[in-house]
Enzyme design. Structure first.
Site, PDB file in Angstrom:
ATOM      1  N   SER A 137       0.861  -1.191   0.000  1.00 32.30           N
ATOM      2  CA  SER A 137       0.000   0.000   0.000  1.00 32.30           C
ATOM      3  C   SER A 137       0.887   1.227   0.000  1.00 32.30           C
ATOM      4  CB  SER A 137      -0.900   0.015   1.236  1.00 32.30           C
ATOM      5  OG  SER A 137      -1.518   1.288   1.421  1.00 32.30           O
ATOM      6  N   TYR A 150      -2.036  -0.831  10.404  1.00 34.66           N
ATOM      7  CA  TYR A 150      -2.199  -1.231   9.007  1.00 34.66           C
ATOM      8  C   TYR A 150      -1.013  -0.782   8.164  1.00 34.66           C
ATOM      9  CZ  TYR A 150      -4.006  -1.556   4.248  1.00 34.66           C
ATOM     10  OH  TYR A 150      -4.153  -1.853   2.911  1.00 34.66           O
TER      11      TYR A 150
END
Length: 257
Positions: A137, A150
């Protein structure tokens, strides 16, 4: 025929990877929790492209269910492409997080791709070829934009990819880290969010098509929304300049009292 194993294949990025790789003529092994969705997708791809599709139902947050996937990665016929796509998010910050949920997220986002990569790698090295695609990401580079762990899990995926490339890239193994920004997947719904409130969301088909162009170009890091590749080159150059100071045997002058 080469074989690709895709985790998290029942929706979103994983489903589109399955469709694109099947269209390229790859046989597939599809892994996810949702058996009905996997079987529907498998039937679609067999009919549309005449490829062989295996289905493995597994909740990868469970070590016992992860092991059959690892066993398939070690078995014949060999897996030529591993797409480590399965992942999840966790709303809220670290201070009030549920420890069980934290452990589950760490396992799915970081430990599982590590274990699956370790399972497939020896066979790839023995054959002298293979590809490993890790879905990270852009938050791996912007942890300040994401509360909780995350971003840290995705930073791990990025650095694991870079380290693995340094280890095996010269031995016939291609490693790619794909860094999506906001993408229209079910992860928002599962976290209780509202994707309609997120600006500049990329469609999944566009993301995967861009990632596959990066794959064909043998990019180590692919960031589909970044318009100028020179920006990443400059970032990497700055990182290497910083690294030049790491080998000093004495603290920098500013740290000497």
């Amino acid at each position: 025929m080469t074989i690709a194993l895709i985790t998290g294949a029942s929706s979103g990025i994983g489903t589109v990877y399955a469709r694109r790789l099947a269209a390229r003529g790859h046989d597939l092994v599809l892994v996810a929790r949702a058996t009905a969705r996997l079987n529907t997708l498998a039937d679609e791809l067999r009919s549309a492209h005449g490829v062989t599709v295996e289905v493995i139902t597994a909740d990868l947050t469970d070590a016992a269910q992860t092991e059959p996937v690892a066993q398939r990665l070690r078995a014949d016929p060999p897996i030529d492409i591993l797409v480590n796509n399965a992942g999840a998010g966790l709303s809220g910050g670290l201070a009030n997080a549920d420890p069980v949920a934290l452990e589950s997220l760490l396992r799915l986002n970081s430990l599982v791709p590590t274990l699956l990569t370790a399972a497939v790698l020896p066979g790839m090295l023995q054959r002298g070829h293979g590809s490993i695609v890790n879905i990270a990401s852009v938050l791996a580079l912007l942890p300040e934009y994401s509360h909780g762990i995350y971003a840290a899990t995705k930073s791990y995926v990025l650095t694991m990819s870079q380290s693995l490339h340094a280890e095996v890239g010269s031995r016939g193994i291609y490693v790619q880290a794909v860094l999506p920004a906001a993408t229209r997947t079910e992860i928002y719904d599962r976290m209780g969010g509202d994707i309609s409130k997120v600006p500049d969301v990329m469609e999944v088909d566009d993301l995967v098509d861009a990632a596959l162009i990066g794959f064909d170009r043998k990019e180590l890091v692919t960031i589909p929304p970044v318009p100028d590749a020179a920006d990443w080159t400059a970032f990497e150059k700055a990182r290497m300049v910083l690294a030049m100071g790491f080998s000093n045997a004495k603290p920098a002058q500013r740290y000497r009292g």
